[in-house]
Design a protein around this motif. Sequence first.
Motif, PDB file in Angstrom:
ATOM      1  N   LEU A 284       0.793  -1.124  -0.022  1.00 43.44           N
ATOM      2  CA  LEU A 284       0.055  -0.092   0.148  1.00 43.44           C
ATOM      3  C   LEU A 284       0.739   1.180   0.017  1.00 43.44           C
ATOM      4  CD1 LEU A 284      -2.866   1.659   0.030  1.00 43.44           C
ATOM      5  CD2 LEU A 284      -2.664   1.170   2.407  1.00 43.44           C
ATOM      6  N   ALA A 285       1.815   1.193   0.917  1.00 41.59           N
ATOM      7  CA  ALA A 285       2.700   2.481   0.693  1.00 41.59           C
ATOM      8  C   ALA A 285       3.480   2.774  -0.366  1.00 41.59           C
ATOM      9  CB  ALA A 285       3.953   2.065   1.890  1.00 41.59           C
ATOM     10  N   TYR A 286       3.973   1.665  -1.239  1.00 40.27           N
ATOM     11  CA  TYR A 286       4.700   1.901  -2.580  1.00 40.27           C
ATOM     12  C   TYR A 286       3.494   2.350  -3.539  1.00 40.27           C
ATOM     13  CZ  TYR A 286       9.078  -0.092  -1.191  1.00 40.27           C
ATOM     14  OH  TYR A 286      10.417  -0.355  -0.679  1.00 40.27           O
ATOM     15  N   GLY A 287       2.240   1.844  -3.489  1.00 36.96           N
ATOM     16  CA  GLY A 287       1.227   2.013  -4.126  1.00 36.96           C
ATOM     17  C   GLY A 287       0.671   3.675  -4.315  1.00 36.96           C
ATOM     18  N   LEU A 288       0.781   3.980  -3.067  1.00 40.38           N
ATOM     19  CA  LEU A 288       0.605   5.680  -2.857  1.00 40.38           C
ATOM     20  C   LEU A 288       1.572   6.276  -3.366  1.00 40.38           C
ATOM     21  CD1 LEU A 288      -1.064   5.511   0.508  1.00 40.38           C
ATOM     22  CD2 LEU A 288      -2.294   5.640  -1.197  1.00 40.38           C
ATOM     23  N   GLU A 414      -2.193  -2.415  -8.624  1.00 43.58           N
ATOM     24  CA  GLU A 414      -3.455  -2.376  -8.816  1.00 43.58           C
ATOM     25  C   GLU A 414      -3.958  -1.282  -7.817  1.00 43.58           C
ATOM     26  OE1 GLU A 414      -7.515  -4.740  -7.524  1.00 43.58           O
ATOM     27  OE2 GLU A 414      -5.567  -5.978  -7.379  1.00 43.58           O
ATOM     28  N   ILE A 415      -3.077  -1.064  -6.667  1.00 43.02           N
ATOM     29  CA  ILE A 415      -3.414   0.296  -5.870  1.00 43.02           C
ATOM     30  C   ILE A 415      -3.429   1.458  -6.686  1.00 43.02           C
ATOM     31  CG2 ILE A 415      -2.656   1.412  -3.770  1.00 43.02           C
ATOM     32  CD1 ILE A 415      -1.886  -1.249  -2.583  1.00 43.02           C
ATOM     33  N   VAL A 416      -2.114   1.554  -7.452  1.00 41.64           N
ATOM     34  CA  VAL A 416      -2.093   2.695  -8.312  1.00 41.64           C
ATOM     35  C   VAL A 416      -3.226   2.815  -9.180  1.00 41.64           C
ATOM     36  CG1 VAL A 416      -0.802   3.673 -10.191  1.00 41.64           C
ATOM     37  CG2 VAL A 416       0.520   2.699  -8.271  1.00 41.64           C
ATOM     38  N   GLU A 417      -3.517   1.806 -10.120  1.00 42.79           N
ATOM     39  CA  GLU A 417      -4.625   2.006 -10.818  1.00 42.79           C
ATOM     40  C   GLU A 417      -6.099   2.230 -10.247  1.00 42.79           C
ATOM     41  OE1 GLU A 417      -7.216  -1.498 -13.722  1.00 42.79           O
ATOM     42  OE2 GLU A 417      -5.314  -2.102 -12.650  1.00 42.79           O
ATOM     43  N   MET A 418      -6.240   1.610  -9.090  1.00 43.75           N
ATOM     44  CA  MET A 418      -7.629   1.998  -8.424  1.00 43.75           C
ATOM     45  C   MET A 418      -7.640   3.641  -7.905  1.00 43.75           C
ATOM     46  SD  MET A 418      -9.669  -0.585  -8.135  1.00 43.75           S
ATOM     47  CE  MET A 418      -9.172  -0.818  -9.884  1.00 43.75           C
ATOM     48  N   VAL A 419      -6.654   3.942  -7.169  1.00 45.72           N
ATOM     49  CA  VAL A 419      -6.543   5.424  -6.938  1.00 45.72           C
ATOM     50  C   VAL A 419      -6.807   6.195  -8.214  1.00 45.72           C
ATOM     51  CG1 VAL A 419      -5.100   7.094  -6.259  1.00 45.72           C
ATOM     52  CG2 VAL A 419      -5.117   5.047  -4.866  1.00 45.72           C
ATOM     53  N   LYS A 420      -6.018   6.019  -9.191  1.00 46.54           N
ATOM     54  CA  LYS A 420      -5.929   6.827 -10.364  1.00 46.54           C
ATOM     55  C   LYS A 420      -7.434   6.864 -10.959  1.00 46.54           C
ATOM     56  CE  LYS A 420      -1.328   7.163 -11.995  1.00 46.54           C
ATOM     57  NZ  LYS A 420      -1.350   8.531 -11.691  1.00 46.54           N
ATOM     58  N   ARG A 421      -8.156   5.609 -11.049  1.00 47.90           N
ATOM     59  CA  ARG A 421      -9.331   5.414 -11.506  1.00 47.90           C
ATOM     60  C   ARG A 421     -10.399   6.313 -10.949  1.00 47.90           C
ATOM     61  NH1 ARG A 421     -11.197  -0.690 -11.947  1.00 47.90           N
ATOM     62  NH2 ARG A 421      -9.608  -0.325 -13.459  1.00 47.90           N
ATOM     63  N   VAL A 422     -10.317   6.089  -9.499  1.00 48.20           N
ATOM     64  CA  VAL A 422     -11.213   7.299  -8.724  1.00 48.20           C
ATOM     65  C   VAL A 422     -10.960   8.731  -8.827  1.00 48.20           C
ATOM     66  CG1 VAL A 422     -12.314   7.701  -6.583  1.00 48.20           C
ATOM     67  CG2 VAL A 422     -12.027   5.298  -7.299  1.00 48.20           C
TER      68      VAL A 422
END
Length: 457
Positions: A284-288, A414-422
């Motif tokens: 999660l840290a790396y994704g953010l 996937e975290i990057v993708e979800m954050v950018k999607r929203v």
Amino acid sequence: MVFHGALVASPGMGHAVPILELGKRLLNHHRFDRVTVFLVTDDVSRSKSLIGKLLTEEDPKFVIRFIQLDVSGQDLGGSLLTKLAEMMRKALPQIRSAVMGLEPRPSVFVVDLLGTEALAVAKELEIMKKHVLVTTSAWFLALTVYMASLDKETLYKHLSSRGALIIPGCNPVKFDPVEDPSNYLRELAESQRIGAEVVTADGVFVNTWHSLEPMTIGSFLDPENLGMVMRDVPVYSVGPLVRPAEPGLKHGVLDWLDLQPKESVVYVSFGSGGALTAEQTIELAYGLELSGQRFVWVVRPPAEHDPCASMFDKTNNETEPLDFLPDGFVDRTKYIGLVVRTWAPQEEILAHESTGGFVTHCGWNSVLESIVNGVPMVAWPLYSEQKMNAWMISEELKIASRVNVADGIVKKEEIVEMVKRVMDEEEGKEIRKNVKELKKTAEEALKKTHIPSAYFT
């Protein structure tokens, strides 16, 4: 005659907040003279600290008392449902004693869904009206009471298959297939007991509103559907029962948000009880970080085998080192992100104009707070009914994107993708539009009195 209500909440802020808000509503809209709220907890000091942040004024008509549980040596294994049900069972003698000691004796009694065994206490004390407050969705209430109407063999069949449980007049509930349903005997028994006890109440209040769950609420009103299962016990939607943001609250997180552009920050929190594994916390840290998105992240220490571990963690983590985060993460992200230990003023963060998205565990309180403030979500369920909530907000209401938790660890990509999607993409614009429309219906629901004025008389 003094009209006095006694309300009882099981442990956890997800139960305490709606009970407290219902108590305020009974005073303000239903001409109660006095409301006493009992909060069952295994940590009074922690509960007082959290409640103190919720209530800024004392009202002699609105009294909060704590029922202290000593759970040392108690078997708190199993799911969150079985843990909390066992705690409430242990609290029954104290609940009885506390309610007996009230002056004047209450004429109305309300307990949340995990404390339905206390309805027998209210009956024994000859309290005029006994009620259940469902602090989550009407859909979850539907599942609970319908499960109670089924035999164990039918339930086992649904648990063992990849099918869904078809609930009359509602969306079906999909179960994760399990190899051996007998491993869930305790949880199933508690669920069926609760469902059976709900229909012994004089009425059921649900923390929802018609525009949020029109089909499910319609089924409860239909004698051919769930109305038949409820055996003429009325169901009232009384939500959203959420604490309004406090104007002018001073907090470092809010000062930081004041400096950010409108709807540019994603807020990340897994509730007062949620915990991630060490590996997931690092992902999660790396994704953010990789998303490049401004963020506020409420961080708790990892827990390897219990996603609700933070609920029973009595340690104060506000000054603990963040050595479970990737090396250098806090320094590398200090210009775009803010890491907050343990607790943050969630209602005020979601109400802030700089907040543009919410990565949430889908606890019902968090879902409603996000809707009330018109904030789109990334749904990341951890335990209990959160998977149902995640499905509802992503698939039915379309106010969230949902991460894939089925494969275990959610990877940083996937975290990057979800954050950018929203936050950025076209899908996010549609989600944002939908949640702002739903916010309007929540505002309308807050203006209405959902329980008939003559109901308590």
